[in-house]
Design an enzyme around this catalytic site. Sequence first.
Site, PDB file in Angstrom:
ATOM      1  N   HIS B 198       0.837  -1.197   0.000  1.00  0.00           N
ATOM      2  CA  HIS B 198       0.000   0.000   0.000  1.00  0.00           C
ATOM      3  C   HIS B 198       0.875   1.251   0.000  1.00  0.00           C
ATOM      4  O   HIS B 198       1.949   1.285   0.584  1.00  0.00           O
ATOM      5  CB  HIS B 198      -0.999   0.030   1.153  1.00  0.00           C
ATOM      6  CG  HIS B 198      -0.413  -0.017   2.532  1.00  0.00           C
ATOM      7  ND1 HIS B 198       0.833  -0.528   2.833  1.00  0.00           N
ATOM      8  CD2 HIS B 198      -0.915   0.394   3.723  1.00  0.00           C
ATOM      9  CE1 HIS B 198       1.048  -0.436   4.118  1.00  0.00           C
ATOM     10  NE2 HIS B 198       0.024   0.119   4.684  1.00  0.00           N
ATOM     11  N   HIS B 213      -2.557   7.776  10.606  1.00  0.00           N
ATOM     12  CA  HIS B 213      -1.121   7.627  10.872  1.00  0.00           C
ATOM     13  C   HIS B 213      -0.273   7.829   9.620  1.00  0.00           C
ATOM     14  O   HIS B 213      -0.740   7.645   8.500  1.00  0.00           O
ATOM     15  CB  HIS B 213      -0.802   6.258  11.501  1.00  0.00           C
ATOM     16  CG  HIS B 213      -0.880   5.091  10.564  1.00  0.00           C
ATOM     17  ND1 HIS B 213      -1.964   4.228  10.506  1.00  0.00           N
ATOM     18  CD2 HIS B 213       0.001   4.617   9.639  1.00  0.00           C
ATOM     19  CE1 HIS B 213      -1.744   3.283   9.601  1.00  0.00           C
ATOM     20  NE2 HIS B 213      -0.562   3.498   9.060  1.00  0.00           N
ATOM     21  N   HIS B 245       0.048  -6.934  10.786  1.00  0.00           N
ATOM     22  CA  HIS B 245      -1.198  -6.763  10.064  1.00  0.00           C
ATOM     23  C   HIS B 245      -1.467  -8.021   9.226  1.00  0.00           C
ATOM     24  O   HIS B 245      -0.570  -8.501   8.518  1.00  0.00           O
ATOM     25  CB  HIS B 245      -1.116  -5.575   9.100  1.00  0.00           C
ATOM     26  CG  HIS B 245      -0.887  -4.250   9.749  1.00  0.00           C
ATOM     27  ND1 HIS B 245      -1.697  -3.755  10.742  1.00  0.00           N
ATOM     28  CD2 HIS B 245       0.037  -3.294   9.530  1.00  0.00           C
ATOM     29  CE1 HIS B 245      -1.271  -2.552  11.100  1.00  0.00           C
ATOM     30  NE2 HIS B 245      -0.204  -2.255  10.394  1.00  0.00           N
ATOM     31  N   TYR B 254       2.037   0.926  16.283  1.00  0.00           N
ATOM     32  CA  TYR B 254       1.431   2.254  16.245  1.00  0.00           C
ATOM     33  C   TYR B 254       1.831   2.998  17.512  1.00  0.00           C
ATOM     34  O   TYR B 254       1.778   2.436  18.612  1.00  0.00           O
ATOM     35  CB  TYR B 254      -0.103   2.165  16.202  1.00  0.00           C
ATOM     36  CG  TYR B 254      -0.701   1.718  14.898  1.00  0.00           C
ATOM     37  CD1 TYR B 254      -0.078   1.928  13.676  1.00  0.00           C
ATOM     38  CD2 TYR B 254      -1.955   1.089  14.887  1.00  0.00           C
ATOM     39  CE1 TYR B 254      -0.668   1.522  12.485  1.00  0.00           C
ATOM     40  CE2 TYR B 254      -2.550   0.689  13.698  1.00  0.00           C
ATOM     41  CZ  TYR B 254      -1.898   0.904  12.505  1.00  0.00           C
ATOM     42  OH  TYR B 254      -2.490   0.489  11.321  1.00  0.00           O
ATOM     43  N   GLU B 264       3.516   5.135  12.635  1.00  0.00           N
ATOM     44  CA  GLU B 264       3.700   3.688  12.561  1.00  0.00           C
ATOM     45  C   GLU B 264       5.140   3.400  12.158  1.00  0.00           C
ATOM     46  O   GLU B 264       5.698   4.097  11.304  1.00  0.00           O
ATOM     47  CB  GLU B 264       2.761   3.074  11.503  1.00  0.00           C
ATOM     48  CG  GLU B 264       2.889   1.553  11.403  1.00  0.00           C
ATOM     49  CD  GLU B 264       1.996   0.917  10.331  1.00  0.00           C
ATOM     50  OE1 GLU B 264       1.693   1.600   9.330  1.00  0.00           O
ATOM     51  OE2 GLU B 264       1.609  -0.254  10.503  1.00  0.00           O
TER      52      GLU B 264
END
Lengths: 306, 306, 306, 306
Positions: B198, B213, B245, B254, B264
């Site tokens: 991502h 974040h 994750h 976090y 993060e």
Amino acid sequence: MALKGILRPGFIQLRVLDMDEALTHYIDRVGLNEVSRSDDGRVFLKGWDEFDRHSFILREADQAGIDLMAFKVDSDASLNDFTRRLNAYGVATDEVPAGEQPGVGRRIGFTIPSGHRIELYADIEMSETHPAIENPMIWPVEPRGMKATRFDHALLYGPNLNEVLDLFTNVLDFSLAEYVDTPDGKLAIWLTVSNKAHDIAFVNHAEPGKFHHAAFFLESWNDVGHAADIMTHYNISRDVGPTRHGITRGQTIYFFDPSGNRNEVYAGGYTYYPDNPTRRWSADQVGRGIFYYEGELNEAFLSVVT
Amino acid sequence: MALKGILRPGFIQLRVLDMDEALTHYIDRVGLNEVSRSDDGRVFLKGWDEFDRHSFILREADQAGIDLMAFKVDSDASLNDFTRRLNAYGVATDEVPAGEQPGVGRRIGFTIPSGHRIELYADIEMSETHPAIENPMIWPVEPRGMKATRFDHALLYGPNLNEVLDLFTNVLDFSLAEYVDTPDGKLAIWLTVSNKAHDIAFVNHAEPGKFHHAAFFLESWNDVGHAADIMTHYNISRDVGPTRHGITRGQTIYFFDPSGNRNEVYAGGYTYYPDNPTRRWSADQVGRGIFYYEGELNEAFLSVVT
Amino acid sequence: MALKGILRPGFIQLRVLDMDEALTHYIDRVGLNEVSRSDDGRVFLKGWDEFDRHSFILREADQAGIDLMAFKVDSDASLNDFTRRLNAYGVATDEVPAGEQPGVGRRIGFTIPSGHRIELYADIEMSETHPAIENPMIWPVEPRGMKATRFDHALLYGPNLNEVLDLFTNVLDFSLAEYVDTPDGKLAIWLTVSNKAHDIAFVNHAEPGKFHHAAFFLESWNDVGHAADIMTHYNISRDVGPTRHGITRGQTIYFFDPSGNRNEVYAGGYTYYPDNPTRRWSADQVGRGIFYYEGELNEAFLSVVT
Amino acid sequence: MALKGILRPGFIQLRVLDMDEALTHYIDRVGLNEVSRSDDGRVFLKGWDEFDRHSFILREADQAGIDLMAFKVDSDASLNDFTRRLNAYGVATDEVPAGEQPGVGRRIGFTIPSGHRIELYADIEMSETHPAIENPMIWPVEPRGMKATRFDHALLYGPNLNEVLDLFTNVLDFSLAEYVDTPDGKLAIWLTVSNKAHDIAFVNHAEPGKFHHAAFFLESWNDVGHAADIMTHYNISRDVGPTRHGITRGQTIYFFDPSGNRNEVYAGGYTYYPDNPTRRWSADQVGRGIFYYEGELNEAFLSVVT
């Protein structure tokens, strides 16, 4: 999508002297999964983290080495486009019909100036054991052996590196991430078509069509150490490592399959972008570039190929 | 090149309540390097492994949160092309002249349906402390603190996720890597324009323009553990982690900067290709998707934003 | 030899509600090896890196919990000596004859003030699958699952911690490595008889004879992360972690076997010497002492025992 | 306490050719802390995780090598006892008065059959920067450079290994953890007085009193890799590694200080108990015993000493 044209190394086909020994090596030790066997005796394999049907093909033969390396392109339109560009550049192409490899569409093949056969294809079936899509677990099943996640890249040996570089960058849209610069010209080039530090690399070599290594991606330096433990445990012939490349920054071990084809387990490596400057290594620093900790090439690096 | 159009998250600008405290946090603890300060009080920072002049900007203000996130595109022609496509799609754009940020060319800005300001730009100076190009060492100097290598991605909160998704995939050429599917529609989307799992993500949220974040990339799970040691040592407010994750597979913590902006540290994550299927998470598995080990969201995840 | 008297935690015997489920958990997931089953239904297990015949015993029963924990002493003379010292101290001992456990010599048993049964023994057969002695490989076979190397320590809950501490330090020659000091007395004590930061620990608890966890040693923080992946993959109930203890510095996950007995995977921890000062934790810092990253106890820590 | 008599390697004193260069190496690169300098020019250092005032001493001289290695014993009574046992065994001892090293009590010194000076002492001040005792953090300050936690062990070269072994096991209460067995006798012995796989080791060598290496303990294989990055970055002469020892299982790099004294960074290693069988390596497997991955000794291992 923003990644266009050639997406990644799709598969490589290697020749092995004894298929049973090869399968023990690549399945039980390296950790690839067997997908299928074809009537002509080829065996199709893949890493656990690959969506495509297969990525690594073995063929029993009298001599070890590489038959071909193929790249997956994003669409049939791209496949046609690359064919046109290759032909316009003066590279003759042939077409392997769909189905010659199970689950793979038509492939466009050609010989590059280093003497290697390269192929492009747009269609391949999705693996039956691909990473899950619905509420996926980290892995489908616990990885095995050296825990190879995927076929990552290959290093090939042959002549005419300037021509190879021109073809890959101007026709196939690769970028030159790094190279070794010597008074006699480029000794080696690292080419990428993605955010990986390299997808394919070449070292200058008088004899065409030679194979230096195929690399499998591991998740960490810890897995590299674990792979070394496995190599000693099962008496796998190791070339060098655990060490690190200055070039690509990857953490690495070179070792050999039972037929003498060199393998690599590779972790890390920087994230490449096409606007990054090309990194240059001078002849006197090439040792550190290849083997960052040793600072010099071992004798096998420039001479032992299949 | 094969990566075209938008290349990567270029920089993010965050508001902080106290600049001195923020700089101690981001420089001494997270490990970013200070590049420069502008007359209006903004401070420009970067990770050690980035070529661009800066990637992380702090502005002192009365309220924490995000001012803007900007993406670097591959060329001025692409910048013009995206502007045309945005306008044709019905998105109004404005232009920030070159030099508004030191070393950065003209930027095209626009507001997306979630209420956030996004910018695109093609030109930025190369950092004076970029990774070496001639015979590079692994790092220019030993990394410090949590050893952040780069600004990696951001997670933003706001409404109208379907519209955001349509804009990012159809106009900006992002791919949808993963999403959380609920009876009420998409709860969250993970978008990529590269091989990263991502580059930006969104969670559905009533209030527009909110910030969840900004993530800094670390090299390994070991560095994630080291970052946790640093957080406790310096009494940095931690939200959750070390954990993993399910979505992206990244290893993560976090935590919060002194102004309450969530940070993060992130390592790993799979290699994405645009022909990968989009991964879908059902509402009952979202806990495992976000926090793979805990299997459930903590209270702060959906509520604490700036 | 310089390590004298009590050498190490030798074995622990736990009660489980369903033996088949327990064996799947401890063998396939935790990675212990089955050694043998006795006629009365007990199953004897061991970690791959232990020389002794077994170290972990399961007994099917109606209620989970601990039957006993036993320590190996260096010689039969030491066994007699400890028996004399215990009796002189006012602790009644009984003798379990050799052979009650397969391959184990006579054991001296006694109840400590926290209500737990402790045993000492000098003789146990060497495992048939012990680490190799002649030109050993790193491991006999590739470790499996969470890759537990050994039964490492246990944490027990019960009353009368001052008396337990006095017995362990003055009669059994343990050292107090760390403790939690509260206005109401010691909340918890960590005791070692070796270079390990703890071999056994106790938390003050009204009900006697309770069991908090048995820990298995892993080689690294990476293996701790891998263990967490396995827990989620196989839906193993996790209590807390991956995290770190301020006390002992160990990297850790607490989780549960199918019967509700808490397990720990544990890596790292400092090297203790008997001339080290005892480390003291104040009541307001106990949260950080137990869970270094979280900085506070979770609800289960003080209440969920078997 | 259960660890009695000799507790651990207390300190080692090495000769260096240039003190400034040596301090840059050991403080900035290896990560030791400077404690003090004495009027005669010796510099006293320690690792961050040691309670004792110092553990590593440098003395400028015309020739590199070892002056002495000293072990800390548990009490003055033990010191007297070892003196009596040494004398009864026929080993002459001398006494170095308290204060010859700052903060160190009287030391009993003697020469062992390999030609090395060994000392024993019971009293040393606690370091002013020792690991915290009240609510300790994981480390007092973030470790630096290679992050050496402590002086761990030394490998010495000299003749008369059988006599050395007899003295260490029968008079000083060490155990023989591993040895290399050749037709000509023991090539090498690994001796431990603790749960560590070795506290001191010897290799058979014609010339007496020679020094092979002093080892610093690191926390993980990741830290070993980081140490290798530092060695290349600062052009520190590396001998071999990152690799692993079959003997002790430690993960390792050998490298050199600016004076040519060999150092080791060492992580892992099994947990030893005095009832473990001694592990034996045959002459044809010694390569794998020393360098598990390479499977053979490099030329320097048997020849380069100071």
